[in-house]
Design an enzyme around this catalytic site. Structure first.
Site, PDB file in Angstrom:
ATOM      1  CB  SER A  83      40.787  30.076   9.456  1.00  0.00           C
ATOM      2  OG  SER A  83      40.300  29.303   8.390  1.00  0.00           O
ATOM      3  CG  ASN A  84      36.038  29.502   6.590  1.00  0.00           C
ATOM      4  OD1 ASN A  84      35.926  30.313   5.674  1.00  0.00           O
ATOM      5  ND2 ASN A  84      36.671  28.341   6.439  1.00  0.00           N
ATOM      6  NE  ARG A 136      21.875  12.966  13.313  1.00  0.00           N
ATOM      7  CZ  ARG A 136      21.832  12.787  11.995  1.00  0.00           C
ATOM      8  NH1 ARG A 136      22.882  13.066  11.257  1.00  0.00           N
ATOM      9  NH2 ARG A 136      20.755  12.331  11.419  1.00  0.00           N
ATOM     10  NE  ARG A 177      29.845  16.085  16.665  1.00  0.00           N
ATOM     11  CZ  ARG A 177      30.260  14.866  17.016  1.00  0.00           C
ATOM     12  NH1 ARG A 177      29.697  13.805  16.502  1.00  0.00           N
ATOM     13  NH2 ARG A 177      31.232  14.720  17.887  1.00  0.00           N
ATOM     14  CG  HIS A 230      32.628  21.372   0.642  1.00  0.00           C
ATOM     15  ND1 HIS A 230      32.875  20.443   1.626  1.00  0.00           N
ATOM     16  CD2 HIS A 230      33.064  20.827  -0.523  1.00  0.00           C
ATOM     17  CE1 HIS A 230      33.434  19.367   1.079  1.00  0.00           C
ATOM     18  NE2 HIS A 230      33.562  19.580  -0.219  1.00  0.00           N
ATOM     19  CD  GLU A 239      16.556  17.476   5.175  1.00  0.00           C
ATOM     20  OE1 GLU A 239      16.731  18.056   4.070  1.00  0.00           O
ATOM     21  OE2 GLU A 239      15.752  17.879   6.028  1.00  0.00           O
ATOM     22  CD  GLU A 264      37.539  27.149   2.589  1.00  0.00           C
ATOM     23  OE1 GLU A 264      36.916  27.123   3.661  1.00  0.00           O
ATOM     24  OE2 GLU A 264      38.370  26.274   2.280  1.00  0.00           O
TER      25      GLU A 264
HETATM   26  C1  GAR Z   1      37.490  24.724   5.723  1.00  0.00           C
HETATM   27  O1  GAR Z   1      38.359  24.493   4.650  1.00  0.00           O
HETATM   28  C2  GAR Z   1      36.062  24.387   5.329  1.00  0.00           C
HETATM   29  O2  GAR Z   1      35.770  24.720   4.002  1.00  0.00           O
HETATM   30  C3  GAR Z   1      36.035  22.892   5.534  1.00  0.00           C
HETATM   31  O3  GAR Z   1      36.746  22.696   6.732  1.00  0.00           O
HETATM   32  C4  GAR Z   1      37.734  23.723   6.850  1.00  0.00           C
HETATM   33  C5  GAR Z   1      37.573  24.365   8.209  1.00  0.00           C
HETATM   34  O4  GAR Z   1      38.598  25.285   8.443  1.00  0.00           O
HETATM   35  N1  GAR Z   1      34.702  22.410   5.619  1.00  0.00           N
HETATM   36  C6  GAR Z   1      34.299  21.274   5.065  1.00  0.00           C
HETATM   37  O5  GAR Z   1      35.034  20.497   4.486  1.00  0.00           O
HETATM   38  C7  GAR Z   1      32.798  20.991   5.202  1.00  0.00           C
HETATM   39  N2  GAR Z   1      32.418  19.864   4.449  1.00  0.00           N
HETATM   40  P1  GAR Z   1      38.415  26.423   9.531  1.00  0.00           P
HETATM   41  O6  GAR Z   1      38.089  25.698  10.838  1.00  0.00           O
HETATM   42  O7  GAR Z   1      39.761  27.073   9.586  1.00  0.00           O
HETATM   43  O8  GAR Z   1      37.323  27.335   9.083  1.00  0.00           O
END
Ligand code: GAR
Length: 210
Positions: A22-23, A74, A100, A118, A151, A183
């Site tokens: 979604s982001n 990795r 990851r 985040h 990092e 977000e």
């Molecule tokens: C979002 O809430 C993003 O902030 C979080 O994963 C979700 C992804 O949603 N990211 C983290 O937690 C990173 N540490 P999306 O696939 O719908 O964008």
């Protein structure tokens, strides 16, 4: 460089996803609506062949590539991702639910050119299940953060944050949904700032130029 010249050379965004996307969609809409001026999405990379975000990206007509880790270490996995980003001459990497950790080598190749979003007010609640951590801790406010990737886990210099209230009746789902709305707005604003280049990074502080 003249303004006209820079307009002819939009910043090339690469987006890394693992799931819902979604982001990624929010960034694509922001580019299309010119809320991120002078930018184009040239590649969406997923490390998960079943990511819902992949078909969303394909429906949008974006270039997509699936690069699964599949038993490799990795370093090998990242080498292939870096190869794809470089082949598409990506300037800026946006992590959008990419689950990851990146190695120092990867980060050094794109120092201060990798962004992450985040769902908490960092440095509170890094890592997985940030919204569940917020409810569990009993905070009254949470939110979301866009930061440069270094990092450390969800720990790089903070570009932008937005606060969201935690209501007494909230579940992890209801809080996540309220944060997600912010977000989507915040990520587009932060990417627009970075694309404009109107900022300095002083230690941990990202200072927008006046
Ligand atoms: C979002 O809430 C993003 O902030 C979080 O994963 C979700 C992804 O949603 N990211 C983290 O937690 C990173 N540490 P999306 O696939 O719908 O964008």
């Amino acid at each position: 460089m003249t303004l006209e010249h820079s307009r002819k050379n939009p910043k090339r965004l690469g987006i890394l996803i693992s799931g819902r996307g979604s982001n990624m969609l929010a960034l694509a809409e922001a580019v299309r609506e010119n809320r991120i001026p002078n930018a184009e999405i040239v590649l969406v990379v997923s490390d998960n062949a079943d990511a819902a975000g992949l078909s969303i990206a394909q429906d949008l007509g974006l270039n997509t590539v699936v690069i699964v880790r599949s038993g490799r270490n990795r370093e090998e996995h990242e080498r292939e991702i870096l190869g794809a980003l470089k082949e598409h001459e990506v300037d800026l990497v946006c992590l959008a639910g990419y689950m990851r950790l990146l190695s120092s080598d990867f980060i050094n190749d794109f120092r201060n050119r990798i962004l992450n979003i985040h769902p908490s007010l960092l440095p509170c609640f890094p890592g997985l299940d940030a919204q569940r951590q917020a409810i569990g801790h009993g905070v009254k406010w949470s939110g979301c953060t866009v930061h440069f990737v270094d990092e450390t886990l969800d720990g790089g210099p903070i570009i932008a944050q937005r606060i969201v209230p935690v209501l007494d009746g909230d579940t992890e789902e209801s809080l996540s949904a309220r944060i997600l709305v912010e977000e989507h707005r915040l990520y587009a604003e932060a990417v627009a700032l970075v694309v404009r280049g109107d900022f300095d990074v002083l230690g941990r502080r990202v200072i927008a130029k006046m």
